[in-house]
Design an enzyme around this catalytic site. Structure first.
Site, short mmCIF file in Angstrom:
data_model
loop_
_atom_site.label_atom_id
_atom_site.label_comp_id
_atom_site.label_asym_id
_atom_site.label_seq_id
_atom_site.Cartn_x
_atom_site.Cartn_y
_atom_site.Cartn_z
N GLN A 22 -3.37 -1.84 -4.34
CA GLN A 22 -3.26 -1.20 -2.88
C GLN A 22 -2.50 0.10 -3.01
O GLN A 22 -2.96 0.91 -1.88
CB GLN A 22 -2.02 -2.20 -2.25
CG GLN A 22 -2.64 -3.72 -1.84
CD GLN A 22 -1.77 -4.44 -0.82
OE1 GLN A 22 -1.01 -5.37 -1.58
NE2 GLN A 22 -1.54 -4.12 0.35
N HIS A 116 -0.33 -9.83 -8.69
CA HIS A 116 -0.14 -9.59 -7.33
C HIS A 116 -1.70 -9.45 -6.70
O HIS A 116 -2.31 -8.48 -6.39
CB HIS A 116 0.24 -8.18 -6.78
CG HIS A 116 0.68 -8.15 -5.61
ND1 HIS A 116 2.19 -7.88 -4.87
CD2 HIS A 116 0.08 -8.45 -4.20
CE1 HIS A 116 2.15 -7.89 -3.76
NE2 HIS A 116 1.00 -8.21 -3.12
N ASN A 160 2.23 -13.62 -6.95
CA ASN A 160 2.48 -13.12 -5.60
C ASN A 160 1.73 -14.28 -4.69
O ASN A 160 0.59 -14.51 -4.58
CB ASN A 160 1.94 -12.09 -5.39
CG ASN A 160 2.42 -11.47 -4.01
OD1 ASN A 160 3.53 -11.18 -3.71
ND2 ASN A 160 1.37 -11.35 -2.87
N GLU A 161 2.70 -14.81 -3.79
CA GLU A 161 2.12 -15.82 -2.71
C GLU A 161 1.04 -16.81 -3.26
O GLU A 161 -0.17 -16.69 -2.70
CB GLU A 161 1.57 -15.00 -1.46
CG GLU A 161 2.66 -14.37 -0.66
CD GLU A 161 2.31 -13.56 0.61
OE1 GLU A 161 3.05 -13.13 1.36
OE2 GLU A 161 1.05 -13.23 0.57
#
Length: 426
Positions: A22, A116, A160-161
């Site tokens: 990102q 991520h 991540n998540e």
């Protein structure tokens, strides 16, 4: 009289988080980059140069340190480190090691996420997390990274998540994003175009996240177990966990049974696995209120997130209580923030969220730190650059960083260890 008593431990981590894809720019070997560039894709725009943080990470670290924060969560991009299956890049490993060293030079604790969301295109080609050897491949990558860091990083987030796919499949409440597909059959299925781009077969090749298949979720859980073991073998004193999306599930009228069922399916299995971790990462933005048939949509107000999510900063206190109570291990807030163009509202959100966190700590919840999402206005997945979660604005042409008052406010909270939460001025 204002209560000036610090409610946060002396060792509390105060910081912000980013993810490589990102903010770095030009992560060309990843699955997401490939999907960004297929015809009729699901992303509003390509990530491109993003925030150019691959080259400007020193600026980002300086912003955090100068504000008074003490931690930086960033991710290692697997597709850079292992661009082809079994071929590891020493140069890229050194790059991320320099990032950790830069954090130490400015007095920041690096918190490193090993994955991520994005994965190498070759991993996606072969089925991403659905392939049987996925946990073994992830463990091998993790061992290379952790061994290369040689103790420079002691805080590790494996994944991540991993539960976000289950949440989206069940509710759709956290989805936001890109263009709608045109009606009709004249355009090629993006999944087929993606498979062709990465050299795989339709039905097998897939973007890694969100994971919704039972085999994929099981493999993610096994990948976490293996990564956790690897980190501990290589670095016994390290602290390792994973970060979960733990939104505040609440029952509306007649929704008690539905809420309990959603907790059992979407959060508790992942929290169960966290019981053997050193911490559980909690990522919270809002609440989800369930009626008897599913999530209820809140009315839009001037405070509604750009994503469409309800403004409800008190969700943070509830989420950390839930996670700590279920697992019995400490909590690290790895993400919390608001997508808004109104930075005064961001300051208010941070203050109210941290007040709920302070109250949870006062009630006995063990919380290790707070890492705001996010440091920079970045590329937000399907929504492109439309969502502004950042404490710092970034010029899309020059990449110039412009700190917002919210960064100054969070820094003041950090330097006073929370004693200024009762004041309104940034």
């Amino acid at each position: 009289m204002e209560n000036r008593m610090p409610a946060f431990p002396d060792s509390f981590l105060w910081g912000a988080a980013t993810s490589g894809h990102q903010v770095e720019g030009n992560n060309t070997g990843s699955d997401i980059w490939a999907m960004e560039h297929v015809p009729n894709g699901t992303f509003a725009e390509p990530s491109g140069d993003a925030c150019d943080s691959y080259h400007r990470y020193h600026e980002d670290i300086d912003l955090l340190a100068d504000a008074g924060l003490t931690a930086y969560r960033f991710s290692v991009e697997w597709s850079r480190v292992e661009p082809e299956k079994g071929c590891f890049s020493r140069a890229e490993l050194d790059h991320y090691l320099r990032m950790a060293a830069a954090c130490h030079e400015r007095g920041l604790t690096p918190v490193v996420t090993l994955n991520h969301f994005t994965v190498p295109a070759w991993f996606a080609r072969d089925g991403a997390w659905n392939q049987p050897e996925a946990p073994e491949l992830f463990e091998r990558y993790c061992r290379r990274v952790v061994a290369h860091f040689a103790g420079e990083v002691t805080w590790w987030v494996t994944l991540n998540e991993p539960n976000v796919g289950a949440l989206l499949a069940a509710s759709g409440i956290l989805a936001y994003g890109g263009p709608q597909e045109a009606v009709g059959d004249v355009r090629e299925d993006p999944a087929e175009a993606f498979a062709r781009r990465v050299g795989g077969e339709p039905g097998t090749a897939t973007v890694a996240l969100p994971v919704v298949t039972p085999d994929g979720i099981a493999n993610l859980c096994e990948a976490h177990r293996r990564a956790r073991t690897a980190v501990k073998e290589l670095q016994p004193r390290a602290r390792v966990g994973w970060s979960l999306t733990i939104q505040d599930f609440q029952a509306g009228e007649g929704g008690e049974q539905k809420t309990a069922g959603m907790l059992r399916v979407l959060q508790e299995p992942f929290l169960e696995l966290s019981k053997d971790d050193d911490f559980v990462g909690v990522q919270t933005y809002t609440r989800i209120v369930f009626g008897p048939n599913g999530p209820l949509r809140a009315a839009r107000t001037e405070r509604t997130f750009q994503t469409g999510w309800e403004y409800y900063p008190q969700a943070l206190g509830a989420a950390v209580r839930l996670a700590a109570g279920f697992t019995g291990v400490p909590v690290l807030v790895t993400e919390n923030g608001i997508a808004t163009a109104d930075d005064e509202l961001r300051v208010t959100y941070i203050r109210e969220a941290l007040t709920s966190l302070r109250d949870a700590i006062a009630d006995g919840t063990d919380v290790l730190g707070y890492l705001h999402w996010t440091l920079l206005d970045n590329w937000e997945w399907h929504a492109g650059h439309a969502m502004t979660f950042g404490l710092v604005a970034v010029d899309r042409e020059t990449f110039e960083r412009a700190p917002k008052p919210s960064l100054r406010y969070l820094g003041r909270v950090a330097t006073t260890n929370g004693t200024c939460l009762g004041t309104d001025q940034p």
